[in-house]
Every structure is written in structure tokens, then in C-alpha cells.
Design a protein around this motif. Structure first.
Motif, PDB file in Angstrom:
ATOM      1  N   LEU A 159      -4.505   6.106   4.961  1.00 57.04           N
ATOM      2  CA  LEU A 159      -4.514   4.843   4.222  1.00 57.04           C
ATOM      3  C   LEU A 159      -4.572   3.637   5.156  1.00 57.04           C
ATOM      4  N   HIS A 160      -3.799   3.688   6.240  1.00 61.91           N
ATOM      5  CA  HIS A 160      -3.668   2.516   7.115  1.00 61.91           C
ATOM      6  C   HIS A 160      -4.603   2.553   8.322  1.00 61.91           C
ATOM      7  N   GLY A 161      -5.224   3.709   8.584  1.00 67.12           N
ATOM      8  CA  GLY A 161      -6.058   3.803   9.771  1.00 67.12           C
ATOM      9  C   GLY A 161      -5.280   3.623  11.049  1.00 67.12           C
ATOM     10  N   ALA A 162      -4.051   4.103  11.063  1.00 70.70           N
ATOM     11  CA  ALA A 162      -3.164   3.939  12.214  1.00 70.70           C
ATOM     12  C   ALA A 162      -2.251   5.158  12.297  1.00 70.70           C
ATOM     13  N   PRO A 163      -1.656   5.401  13.461  1.00 67.11           N
ATOM     14  CA  PRO A 163      -0.688   6.500  13.541  1.00 67.11           C
ATOM     15  C   PRO A 163       0.565   6.170  12.728  1.00 67.11           C
ATOM     16  N   VAL A 164       1.034   7.152  11.984  1.00 69.18           N
ATOM     17  CA  VAL A 164       2.214   6.966  11.134  1.00 69.18           C
ATOM     18  C   VAL A 164       3.178   8.120  11.397  1.00 69.18           C
ATOM     19  N   PRO A 207       0.844  -1.198   0.000  1.00 64.07           N
ATOM     20  CA  PRO A 207       0.000   0.000   0.000  1.00 64.07           C
ATOM     21  C   PRO A 207       0.881   1.251   0.000  1.00 64.07           C
ATOM     22  N   LEU A 208       0.584   2.170  -0.893  1.00 65.72           N
ATOM     23  CA  LEU A 208       1.392   3.385  -0.944  1.00 65.72           C
ATOM     24  C   LEU A 208       0.517   4.589  -1.228  1.00 65.72           C
ATOM     25  N   VAL A 251       8.339  10.869  -4.490  1.00 68.93           N
ATOM     26  CA  VAL A 251       7.522  10.219  -5.507  1.00 68.93           C
ATOM     27  C   VAL A 251       6.324   9.513  -4.870  1.00 68.93           C
ATOM     28  N   ALA A 252       6.583   8.807  -3.782  1.00 67.84           N
ATOM     29  CA  ALA A 252       5.539   8.057  -3.092  1.00 67.84           C
ATOM     30  C   ALA A 252       6.024   7.777  -1.679  1.00 67.84           C
ATOM     31  N   ALA A 253       5.132   7.217  -0.853  1.00 65.62           N
ATOM     32  CA  ALA A 253       5.503   6.872   0.513  1.00 65.62           C
ATOM     33  C   ALA A 253       4.814   5.587   0.912  1.00 65.62           C
ATOM     34  N   VAL A 254       5.489   4.797   1.745  1.00 65.24           N
ATOM     35  CA  VAL A 254       4.946   3.548   2.269  1.00 65.24           C
ATOM     36  C   VAL A 254       5.193   3.509   3.767  1.00 65.24           C
TER      37      VAL A 254
END
Length: 854
Positions: free
Chosen positions: A415-420, A213-214, A231-234
Motif C-alpha cells: 500500500l505504501h511502497g515502503a518497508p513496513v 490508509p489501511l 480487523v485492519a492494519a495501518v
């Protein structure tokens, strides 16, 4: 593996071969140990192993087996920690725990060998040579270590309370309990990493994520314009897993020709960086305020934007003087390298969504503005965004606005529904964290028969990569009277990372050229350089500084010489605009007998908490212990950005107004006696308007320009080693005219740090990129050198506290004016010592030796 940490036995699994800093920070939660450089250069991660200091980023954790480890948390109550707090030997505080640990080891060695004698600067500098402070708080560190070794802090307070310190949060920063964004680790945290472009110019055809997922971070046209562009993040449960996930993402690039040669860009030629008007409008800015003056584009050359005064007359006078009186014409081509901000806490953001509200923990200079921009970017009401910046580990201009770490963290959290949490690595920080653009300045100056300034011309080519908005030449409009002058700024745009505002944007760069030219003119006219500046400069506040500078013993003392080591003394002057945020507010609430002062301002080491707390206490006439300052939250009343020297002149008057309102609400009299029965009383104070108003009738990016200029005059003494080409600053006297000083100790620390950063700009700092690929080569703190404690001259600060009576509180900002003339001052001292003029900055040994060669 078992080992002892701060007197407690621990057993940890080291099968994955972690470093000591990973074990101490991540597994034991002792976050006072900071990871900054990951290369053993900065000292922020210092621990003691069996009493000896070690950099834990290079120490394998397995090497701690059976050993006795001490972190800063284990040194609570040590005389060194108390001395650091008492002598204000800190600013942002991010490097402070490492300094305390290293200094405590030196303290024990020194006391064992020398008792309570006071060590000198040289001994302290040798002991702490492996530590760096980007804020430049070295003068306070010298004082603290010397005072502790001499026994001044041997006795702890008998009441169990910490001794009073100049800085409110000093105890937290010296014992390691202050929590920065990089220290936060909530339950369920994911670590985010950013995928960056390996190409200087390319179109991204597609992102193939597979099972990863990105979130994409590309601009609307899908074009990347520099190596390192996001460019993107994961995200994943830990950084190693996140990096592995990032490696599985496949990016299909259509590589395009890149413009990497600034010389070619100055001609307007080369592959276009921005193909059309829409792309140009998205170009990032390297200044603090929006671009108000439109400028023409010709290929990759933007400009000129002009702040001229009678330019045709200036050009005519210069042309005529070249022909008739060339001895009164000073001309030169001056260059400056790019200077990277290098805050020790990198860009960092922790984001989480909760019931439709976005929560941000972010290392920022603009907590309120970050929340507003996040609400706009992510489509939520501004009242549903809460940004917090409780402690900020430095910024210097690069941590304003919605930076890529914030965008990536927010999108990944959604995206993840979590703290990042997204924290830039040091190579990312040095690549894409911002820098003061390099410049190429062509200057011509003419004096008339009376020795007065007759004309000035300055063309500045600002080399800020993909960014625009350089204002170097424009700042020369405000110095040395009203003589005709042509002042033009150009942006040479290339496929390299963007610059960002850096402490007095354009100011130190402009001074590098102008102040050396004025010095050269003084020599041409046979006049004292201070006397000439005083005659040309109509500012009465700086007149007082010139008089003081001229009376310094170092100015009239011996200099020059013919041997290997030669001494020189130089002078330089500067001014800076007075900025403020006119809608700043302070809210006061009485809670259980304590006055809680709240404002959506942040403290990145500039002392905002202390200014707020003490202004309220003074206004109410109560002890400081009855006031608590809470800063760093966006969900309270409006506060200023920490940039543009606007914070204190915005905050202190608003705090004083709030104190007046609370006093009225409580009925006057003995306020301290009334607080115990006033629970819940709340007032909001506002920043009063200056007498006679402001120069600008409207706010630009949270700033208005007030009336009057701050001033600075600096005198530097250097020693030049003509064999090795090294320049050693010996002393700097810095005179500052910024009106009333609200907090003397904190202001002196700010000004001392400003001089240290000016020393780095003049002598060491040089951001370099590969001319073929566009990759940043100075991507670590070994290759990008900032000043250490051993590079620090003896710094004397003098405040001239008159001239701003029209300002509520009587004082304005000084964080930027204090650094503007330093580099030029050192250059003039080098010329005084050797007769060689350093046109190119930094003043590297190879350049100096080449200049001295017969």
C-alpha cells in the motif's frame, strides 16, 4: 540531556519523556537491549547504570542524565559473556544480553566480596531472579555464572579469536550483535499496527478510514469471532503515530451473541461460532498436521474423532469391572489449563517490495513454508518471494505459517511502497499469539487378574477457542501395549482466540491423565510404579530407561513425612512419533577455500546452524573453521520446518550426503588441501531414505512419520509446603531414548529446557479469559507466570543412544519427547508426598490446600 553509554558521551532530546529502552534501542541503535514485557518482569532490557543493573523499560530516560550507562555491547570480552558462550547458557538468545548484563553486575559484586570462590545455585538464582528465559536454559546459566566467578573464563584467548563454543552463533548472541526481526530498521521504515476487535462475536458492517490508509484483515464473511481478532492494519513513521492513526479508524460492528462457556459448548448449544460448512473449513487448527479424520459437528461441538482399538470390547470390560472388581478400576476427571507459548521475541515481520519481488524478514519457524504461502496469498511466483529468518527469538510451535503480522506487513508495504514492520506488543502476543488448548479428560482404566492392562477409555474435550483439531486421547493409542481402548477427541468451539501447536501437541496433556492413572493403578495393585510401567510397556528402548530410573538413589530414598514440609518422588513415561522431512537438501559451495553450507532451515535456538556446520565438517574431515553454515533464507535448497522434532533428523543426514558428494567431486584424499583450488565447486545433498522406508507413504504438511517411537522416562523429587500450598521441584532425572545424539551439549540444553517448560505447565501457567466478554485477562507477563531461574530443579539428562539403526545418522528428534512426562511426573511426586491426587492443572496452592484439608 547528556549521559555516557559504553564510554561514549551522548546528547539526546527527552522532551517526549521516553523510557531508557527507547533511547538505547531506537535512538542509539544498541539493539542488544531487548524490549519484551514492558513491565519490568523479564529482565531482557537490563542495562547497568553506574554499575548497578536496571530494567530500562521502567527507567525514564531523563533519569540517565549525567550517569554512566553500560549495555551488553559495552561488555564485549567480559568473562561472563565468554562463560555464557562456553557453557552454552543460551538457546534462542533473545534473553541472553539481559542475563549477561545482570550477571556481569553480580560477577563484580561477588568477586569483590568472595574472590574466586564459586557461588552456589541459590546465590545465582537470587541475583538473576528478575530475568526470564522461555527456552529454559537455566542449567547452563547456573554453570556459566559459577564458572566465570570461579575464574575459569578470566583469560581471553591470546590469538584474539573467540574461544570455541558449543553453539556456532554463541558469540553474536552473548555480545548483543545478533540481529532479530525486531532489531531491523532500514531506511524509510514504517511501523505497522493491527486494529483488533473489542468484541467476541460481531459482523463488521464497514471500516471508515477517513484520511488513514489501511488494509483490511477480515475473513471473507466479515465476521470476527474473538476479542483481539485482526480487523485492519495501518502504518506510520513510528509506533506512536501508527497508534494514533489506528485510533482514528472507525469500525461499525454489529455485535452478535457470543459462545463463551465451554461447558455449554460441550453440549453443542449456544450461539454458533461457525454458521456453515464454508466457515468451518476456515477454522484454524491447533495441531501440526492437517485434519485427516473427518468429524461430525453438532452446534459448537466437533467430534468425536477416534483412534480407538476394539472400542466395544474396552467399554464392555470397563463396565463389567466396575461391577465385579472395582478395586482394579481407576477412573478420574482430569483438567488442564491453556498454556501460552510466550516466546520472548514476539511475532514480527518486516516486509518490502522491490521490482516485483517480495522480501520478508520474519520471526518464523518455517522460512521456506512462509515464502510458499506468501507467494500463494499475494499472487506472485514463489521465486519472487525471499523470506529471511537469520535469528529467531523462540517459537515453540506458534510461529509456523502465514501469521497475521506477516499478512499485515506485506499488505501495508504494498500500500505504501515502503518497508513496513509489524511487531506484536506483549498483550497482543499473549492474546493472539497461540496457546496449548485447555482440556477436560475423562479416563477409565482396568487391570485384569494378572495385573495387566485390560482396557482403557479416554474422552478428551479440547478447549481451543475458535480452533479445532485437538489430538489428546488419540495419543494414548501408542502407549502400554495393545489392550482394547476407546479413545475419542472432541473440540469445544467458543468465541475465544485460537490455539496453536505447542511442543508435543496433545502429548503433555495426555500424559497428565494417563500417567497419573497408571500411577494410581500401581498403588491399587501394590506394585512399584516403575515396575508396573516396565511390565505394561513393550518398548525395549524404554525398558533400558526404566531399569536406569529404578536404580536412582532418589527412587529408593526416604520420602513423605508428617510435618509442614514433605518430600515425594514420582515417575512418568511417554513416547512420541519420529517425524522427518524427507525432501530436505543441503547445498555446499566452495568459496575462497571455505565450504559454505546452505539450507532453507532456520535456527530458533535448537542449534540448526551448529548441526549443519559440524555434520559437513565431520563428513569432509576438515576443521570447523573451514565450514560456514548459512541458514534462514528461503531462496536456497529445501529445508525443514522447525517443528515436530523433525529438524535434526532431516538436516544432519542431508548434510552428510552433501559432504560425500563434495568429497567425490574433489577427488577424495585430503579435502582441506584441495579446497583452496576448488573455488566454485557446488553440490547438493539430499536426505537419504530410511532403511525399510517410512510409515506414511506421502508427506503431510512437510512431515512423514518414520518407523519407531522415541521414549522418555522421568523421575522427579518435590518438596511440598503443606502450610502455604507450594510445590518446589528439587530434582528431575530425565531419560531420553532418541538414538544417536548429534550434538550432546545442545541436546542436553534442549532437554533441560523441556523440563523447565513442563514445570511451568504443571505448577504456574494458566491462561485466563473473562467469562463475560471473552477478553484474555493474562495479557502481561506479571499475570501470566512462566518459570524463572529460581523455579528450576537440578536436572540430570541421560541419553539412551540405541534403537534407530535404520535411520541415516542413527538419531531422531528429541525436543518434544523431553517435555511430555514432566507435568505428570511432578503430579505423581506430589501425590507421593501428601497422598492427595492433583487432578486439575496447574497445581495451584489453593487447590493443594483444599485437597489437604480434613
Amino acid at each position: 540531556m547528556e549521559f555516557e553509554v559504553n564510554g561514549t558521551r551522548h546528547a539526546v532530546d527527552v522532551d517526549d519523556d521516553p523510557t531508557a529502552v527507547e533511547v538505547v534501542r531506537d535512538r542509539l541503535g544498541l539493539t542488544g537491549t531487548k524490549l519484551v514485557c514492558a513491565g519490568g518482569v523479564c529482565g531482557a532490557c537490563t542495562i547497568q547504570v553506574d554499575g548497578e543493573p536496571r530494567v530500562s523499560c521502567l527507567t525514564p530516560a531523563v533519569g540517565l542524565a549525567g550517569r554512566r550507562v553500560t549495555t551488553v555491547e559495552g561488555l564485549a570480552g567480559h568473562p561472563i559473556g565468554r562463560a555464557f558462550a562456553g557453557e552454552d547458557a543460551l538457546q534462542c538468545g533473545y534473553c541472553t544480553p539481559g542475563f549477561v548484563v545482570g550477571a556481569a553486575a553480580f560477577f563484580e559484586r561477588w568477586r569483590a566480596a568472595h574472590g574466586r570462590t564459586r557461588p552456589g545455585r541459590e546465590q545465582i538464582a537470587d541475583a538473576l531472579a528478575g530475568h526470564l528465559c522461555r527456552c529454559g536454559a537455566y542449567e547452563g546459566i547456573f554453570d556459566a555464572v559459577a564458572a566465570a566467578c570461579a575464574g575459569d573464563y578470566d583469560n581471553a584467548p591470546t590469538d584474539g579469536q573467540a574461544p570455541a563454543a558449543p553453539r556456532t552463533e554463541a558469540p553474536e548472541k552473548t555480545d548483543g550483535s545478533a540481529r532479530y526481526t525486531t532489531d531491523l530498521r532500514p531506511e524509510g521504515l514504517l511501523e505497522g499496527v493491527i486494529i483488533r476487535s473489542p468484541h467476541a462475536h460481531a459482523h463488521v458492517r464497514s471500516l471508515e478510514a477517513g484520511d488513514v490508509p489501511l488494509v483490511p484483515l477480515l475473513p471473507p464473511d466479515g465476521v470476527v469471532r474473538y476479542v483481539g481478532q485482526p480487523v485492519a492494519a495501518v502504518a506510520a513513521p513510528d509506533r506512536a503515530s501508527a497508534r494514533a492513526a489506528a485510533a482514528r479508524v472507525r469500525v461499525d460492528y454489529e455485535v452478535l451473541p457470543a459462545a463463551l462457556d465451554a461447558r455449554q459448548a460441550r453440549t453443542g448449544e449456544g450461539p454458533p461460532v461457525y454458521e456453515d460448512k464454508a466457515a468451518r473449513k476456515r477454522a484454524p487448527g491447533s495441531g501440526e498436521t492437517p485434519q485427516l479424520v473427518p468429524a461430525r459437528w453438532r452446534g459448537n461441538l466437533r467430534g468425536p474423532s477416534a483412534m480407538s482399538r476394539r472400542p466395544a470390547t474396552a467399554v464392555r470390560r470397563i463396565t463389567e469391572a466396575r461391577r465385579s472388581t472395582p478395586e482394579r478400576v481407576v477412573e478420574g476427571l482430569y483438567t488442564t489449563a491453556a498454556q501460552t507459548h510466550t516466546p520472548l521475541e514476539p511475532h514480527a515481520c518486516l516486509a518490502r517490495w522491490s521490482d516485483g519481488t517480495l522480501h520478508l524478514e520474519v520471526s518464523t519457524q518455517s522460512v521456506k513454508r512462509t515464502a510458499e504461502l506468501a507467494a500463494e496469498r499475494f499472487g506472485v511466483p514463489v521465486e519472487r518471494v525471499v523470506a529471511r529468518a537469520v535469528h529467531v527469538g523462540g517459537g515453540f510451535g506458534c510461529k509456523m505459517g502465514l501469521t497475521s503480522d506477516v499478512v499485515a506487513a506485506v499488505e501495508l508495504a504494498r500500500l505504501h511502497g515502503a518497508p513496513v514492520r509489524v511487531v506484536l506488543d506483549r498483550d497482543e502476543e499473549l492474546t493472539d499469539g497461540g496457546y496449548r488448548p485447555g482440556t477436560r479428560i475423562r479416563l477409565a482404566m482396568v487391570a485384569d487378574e494378572a495385573g495387566d492392562l485390560s482396557a482403557l477409555a479416554m474422552d478428551a474435550d479440547n478447549d481451543g477457542g475458535v480452533s479445532i483439531g485437538g489430538t489428546v486421547a488419540a495419543l494414548a493409542r501408542f502407549m502400554y501395549g495393545k489392550a482394547p481402548r476407546r479413545l475419542r477427541d472432541f473440540d469445544t468451539v467458543t468465541h475465544r482466540p485460537p490455539g496453536a501447536p505447542f511442543r508435543g501437541p496433545g502429548g503433555p496433556t495426555m500424559c497428565w491423565a494417563l500417567e497419573q492413572a497408571v500411577d494410581e493403578m500401581a498403588h491399587r495393585l501394590g506394585q512399584d510404579p516403575i515396575a508396573l510401567r516396565r511390565r505394561w510397556d513393550g518398548n525395549p528402548k524404554r525398558h533400558a530407561l526404566y531399569d536406569r530410573a529404578a536404580s536412582l538413589p532418589v527412587w529408593s530414598g526416604p520420602r513423605g513425612g508428617t510435618g509442614r514440609f514433605r518430600r515425594g518422588v514420582g515417575v512418568a513415561a511417554a513416547n512420541w512419533m519420529y517425524f522427518l522431512d524427507p525432501v530436505t537438501e543441503v547445498e555446499l559451495t566452495v568459496e575462497d577455500g571455505i565450504v559454505v553450507a546452505r539450507c532453507a532451515v532456520q535456527d530458533m535456538g535448537t542449534g540448526s546452524r551448529t548441526v549443519l556446520r559440524r555434520a559437513v565438517a565431520a563428513g569432509l574431515g576438515v576443521p570447523e573453521a573451514r565450514v560456514r553454515a548459512e541458514v534462514g533464507r528461503s531462496d536456497t535448497v529445501h529445508g525443514p520446518t522447525s517443528g515436530g522434532s523433525r529438524t535434526t533428523p532431516s538436516l544432519a543426514p542431508a548434510a552428510a550426503d552433501a559432504a560425500d558428494r563434495l568429497r567425490d567431486a574433489l577427488g577424495g584424499g585430503d579435502i582441506a588441501a584441495r579446497l583452496d583450488t576448488a573455488h566454485g565447486v557446488r553440490v547438493t545433498g539430499r536426505r537419504p531414505r530410511d532403511r525399510r522406508g517410512f510409515v506414511t507413504p506421502f508427506t503431510m504438511g512437510g512431515i512423514v512419520i518414520g518407523r519407531g517411537f522415541t521414549g522418555s522416562v522421568q523421575v522427579a523429587e518435590v518438596e511440598v509446603d503443606t502450610r502455604l500450598g507450594r510445590v518446589r521441584p528439587l530434582s528431575v532425572w530425565s531419560g531420553i531414548a532418541a538414538g544417536r545424539i548429534h550434538e550432546d551439549r545442545l541436546a542436553r540444553s534442549q532437554c533441560q529446557g523441556a523440563v523447565v517448560q513442563g514445570v511451568g505447565y504443571a505448577l504456574f501457567e494458566e491462561r485466563r479469559t473473562d467469562p463475560v466478554t471473552g477478553r484474555v485477562l493474562t495479557e502481561n507477563m506479571e499475570d501470566y507466570r512462566i518459570p524463572g531461574i529460581g523455579d528450576t530443579p537440578e536436572i540430570t539428562i541421560h541419553f539412551h543412544q540405541e534403537g534407530f539403526d535404520h535411520v541415516p545418522g542413527g538419531g531422531v528428534g528429541l525436543g518434544e519427547i523431553a517435555t511430555l512426562p514432566t507435568a505428570a511426573c511432578l503430579a505423581n511426586a506430589v501425590h507421593d508426598a501428601t497422598g492427595w491426587r492433583p487432578y486439575d492443572m496447574p497445581i495451584r496452592p489453593d487447590r493443594l490446600l483444599e485437597g489437604l484439608a480434613p
